[in-house]
Scaffold this motif. Structure first.
Motif, short mmCIF file in Angstrom:
data_model
loop_
_atom_site.label_atom_id
_atom_site.label_comp_id
_atom_site.label_asym_id
_atom_site.label_seq_id
_atom_site.Cartn_x
_atom_site.Cartn_y
_atom_site.Cartn_z
N GLU A 23 0.84 -1.19 0.00
CA GLU A 23 0.00 0.00 0.00
C GLU A 23 0.89 1.25 0.00
O GLU A 23 2.11 1.17 0.16
N HIS A 24 0.24 2.40 -0.18
CA HIS A 24 0.91 3.69 -0.07
C HIS A 24 -0.02 4.59 0.74
O HIS A 24 -1.04 5.05 0.24
N LEU A 25 0.34 4.80 2.01
CA LEU A 25 -0.52 5.53 2.93
C LEU A 25 -0.11 6.98 3.06
O LEU A 25 -0.96 7.86 3.23
N PHE A 26 1.19 7.24 2.99
CA PHE A 26 1.69 8.62 3.10
C PHE A 26 2.92 8.74 2.22
O PHE A 26 3.91 8.02 2.42
N VAL A 27 2.89 9.68 1.25
CA VAL A 27 4.01 9.86 0.32
C VAL A 27 4.21 11.36 0.09
O VAL A 27 3.28 12.07 -0.33
N LYS A 34 4.72 15.34 -10.15
CA LYS A 34 4.56 16.40 -11.16
C LYS A 34 3.91 15.82 -12.42
O LYS A 34 3.23 16.52 -13.16
N ILE A 35 4.14 14.53 -12.65
CA ILE A 35 3.55 13.84 -13.79
C ILE A 35 2.15 13.35 -13.45
O ILE A 35 1.21 13.48 -14.23
N ASN A 36 2.02 12.78 -12.25
CA ASN A 36 0.74 12.24 -11.79
C ASN A 36 0.51 12.71 -10.35
O ASN A 36 1.06 12.13 -9.42
N PRO A 37 -0.30 13.73 -10.15
CA PRO A 37 -0.52 14.28 -8.80
C PRO A 37 -1.07 13.27 -7.80
O PRO A 37 -0.91 13.46 -6.58
N ALA A 38 -1.69 12.19 -8.28
CA ALA A 38 -2.22 11.17 -7.36
C ALA A 38 -1.13 10.44 -6.61
O ALA A 38 -1.41 9.76 -5.61
N LEU A 39 0.13 10.59 -7.04
CA LEU A 39 1.25 9.93 -6.37
C LEU A 39 1.75 10.73 -5.17
O LEU A 39 2.70 10.33 -4.51
N ASP A 260 -2.56 -1.21 -3.59
CA ASP A 260 -1.58 -0.31 -4.21
C ASP A 260 -2.16 1.10 -4.33
O ASP A 260 -2.24 1.69 -5.40
N THR A 261 -2.54 1.66 -3.21
CA THR A 261 -3.33 2.89 -3.18
C THR A 261 -2.56 4.13 -3.63
O THR A 261 -1.35 4.24 -3.45
N THR A 262 -3.30 5.05 -4.23
CA THR A 262 -2.84 6.40 -4.55
C THR A 262 -3.87 7.38 -3.98
O THR A 262 -4.93 6.97 -3.50
N ARG A 268 -10.42 9.32 1.82
CA ARG A 268 -10.20 10.54 2.60
C ARG A 268 -9.52 11.63 1.78
O ARG A 268 -9.51 12.80 2.18
N TYR A 269 -8.96 11.26 0.63
CA TYR A 269 -8.39 12.23 -0.30
C TYR A 269 -9.35 12.53 -1.45
O TYR A 269 -8.98 13.16 -2.43
N GLY A 270 -10.59 12.06 -1.33
CA GLY A 270 -11.56 12.25 -2.40
C GLY A 270 -11.51 11.17 -3.46
O GLY A 270 -12.12 11.31 -4.52
N GLY A 271 -10.78 10.08 -3.19
CA GLY A 271 -10.62 9.00 -4.15
C GLY A 271 -11.80 8.06 -4.21
O GLY A 271 -12.76 8.18 -3.44
N GLU A 272 -11.69 7.06 -5.06
CA GLU A 272 -12.87 6.28 -5.44
C GLU A 272 -13.15 5.05 -4.58
O GLU A 272 -14.28 4.55 -4.58
N ILE A 273 -12.17 4.49 -3.85
CA ILE A 273 -12.48 3.25 -3.15
C ILE A 273 -12.15 3.28 -1.66
O ILE A 273 -12.97 2.90 -0.83
N GLY A 274 -10.96 3.65 -1.26
CA GLY A 274 -10.58 3.65 0.14
C GLY A 274 -9.79 2.41 0.52
O GLY A 274 -9.93 1.34 -0.07
N LEU A 275 -8.96 2.56 1.55
CA LEU A 275 -8.09 1.48 1.99
C LEU A 275 -8.87 0.30 2.55
O LEU A 275 -8.35 -0.81 2.65
N ASN A 276 -10.12 0.52 2.91
CA ASN A 276 -10.96 -0.56 3.45
C ASN A 276 -11.73 -1.32 2.36
O ASN A 276 -12.54 -2.19 2.68
N TYR A 277 -11.49 -0.99 1.10
CA TYR A 277 -12.26 -1.58 -0.01
C TYR A 277 -12.09 -3.10 -0.06
O TYR A 277 -13.06 -3.84 -0.32
N LEU A 278 -10.90 -3.57 0.17
CA LEU A 278 -10.65 -5.01 0.11
C LEU A 278 -11.51 -5.73 1.14
O LEU A 278 -12.19 -6.73 0.83
N LEU A 279 -11.54 -5.21 2.37
CA LEU A 279 -12.27 -5.85 3.44
C LEU A 279 -13.78 -5.70 3.30
O LEU A 279 -14.54 -6.64 3.52
N ASP A 280 -14.23 -4.51 2.94
CA ASP A 280 -15.67 -4.22 2.94
C ASP A 280 -16.38 -4.60 1.65
O ASP A 280 -17.60 -4.83 1.66
#
Length: 312
Positions: A23-27, A34-39, A260-262, A268-280
């Motif tokens: 996963e990527h929780l804090f980067v 600069k190429i992909n702000p989601a990173l 492999d989150t971004t 919580r960043y306005g993204g589409e699934i969330g870190l709990n998606y696998l479990l829920d």
């Protein structure tokens, strides 16, 4: 008792619980962002809340797969771990060139210096933002391009594999849909690293041709499937069919699941699934398709333990 090195110290293997190994929780900000702000995932409060959501859903541990010099901040990961109760493993090693500034060690150091750096972070403490910390890495990250382990990538991978072998920790290997994975595993074995200590990532970005998956699994390496909920590659139904096929072929003990989150995928960043998606969401889909709970627990609980314990 064998332990896992987390950002808050070693824990017994059996405390891992449900573990997501990539996963990527804090980067922090990097040239790649600069190429992909989601990173860029650098809001401490949002990342902490995301970890809290993961814990509430039943998640107990994760590996943050961002190495030093490429946006890692182990001190923030330790703060989040303490706040939310999630065991977090940080990594040493390296990522793809796009993550590094031109004057980075990534471009300048030879194989011996890289090996020394990685081993130091495993045994003494990581260096983030120019500061030596007492926080130790618990795994090694490596990354291949489409061409596989050639040129500079070969030098980098040899250093990372040696460090993983001598540090008795898993090697987490980024690939481009599995390209060059078998060749990379052969190279790792030459350095002394058992393939059973290697996690091959992102192979499931290609989920229609099962033969590369079987070829990698036959080596004894783990297939770390992390394209779940990544709908620009394929839908979850395609992922489920792949997992069912690998289970039918007897590879239950070689599978790992992550997201492999971004920032574009963290709620919580306005993204589409969330870190709990696998479990829920995803694991209930597997159950509906007839995968027994015992298989799911083997993949999400027992296999991470195997990965950290090493070959027996």
């Amino acid at each position: 008792m064998h332990t896992v090195q987390t950002v808050c110290g070693p824990i017994p293997l059996m405390q891992l619980g449900h573990c997501q190994m990539h996963e990527h929780l804090f980067v922090l900000d990097t040239p790649a962002a600069k190429i992909n702000p989601a990173l860029r995932i650098d809001n401490v409060e949002k990342s902490s809340l995301e970890a809290g959501d993961f814990f509430t859903a039943g998640g107990r541990s994760l590996v943050d797969a961002q190495p030093g010099g490429a946006g890692r901040d182990a001190a923030v990961l330790a703060r989040i771990s303490q706040e939310r109760g999630v065991h977090i493993v940080t990594v040493t090693g390296y990522h793809r060139p796009m993550f590094y500034s031109p004057d980075s060690f990534f471009f300048e150091q030879d194989g011996g210096a890289l090996y020394d750096r990685f081993l130091m972070e495993l045994f003494e403490g990581v260096v983030d933002n120019g500061v030596r910390l007492s926080i130790r890495a618990g795994a090694v990250k490596a990354a291949l391009g489409q061409e596989g382990p050639v040129g500079r990538d070969r030098t980098l991978l040899r250093a990372a594999a040696r460090a993983a072998s001598d540090g008795n920790v898993p090697l987490i290997l980024h690939t481009e849909s599995g390209a060059g994975a078998v060749e990379a595993l052969n190279l790792c074995e030459q350095t002394g690293l058992d393939p059973r200590s290697v996690l091959i990532c992102h192979v499931d970005r290609q989920a229609l041709d099962y033969s590369p998956h079987e070829e990698i699994a036959k080596t004894g390496a783990f297939l770390e499937y992390d394209t779940i909920g990544r709908f620009r590659y394929h839908d979850d139904e395609e992922e489920i069919r792949l997992i069912l096929h690998m289970l039918e072929r007897g590879y239950r003990d070689r599978l790992l699941l992550s997201l492999d989150t971004t920032a574009a995928r963290l709620r919580r960043y306005g993204g589409e699934i969330g870190l709990n998606y696998l479990l829920d969401t995803f694991l209930p889909l597997l159950r509906k398709r007839g995968v027994p709970q015992s298989d799911i627990e083997e993949i999400t609980h027992a296999n991470p333990i195997r990965a950290f314990a090493g070959p027996v």
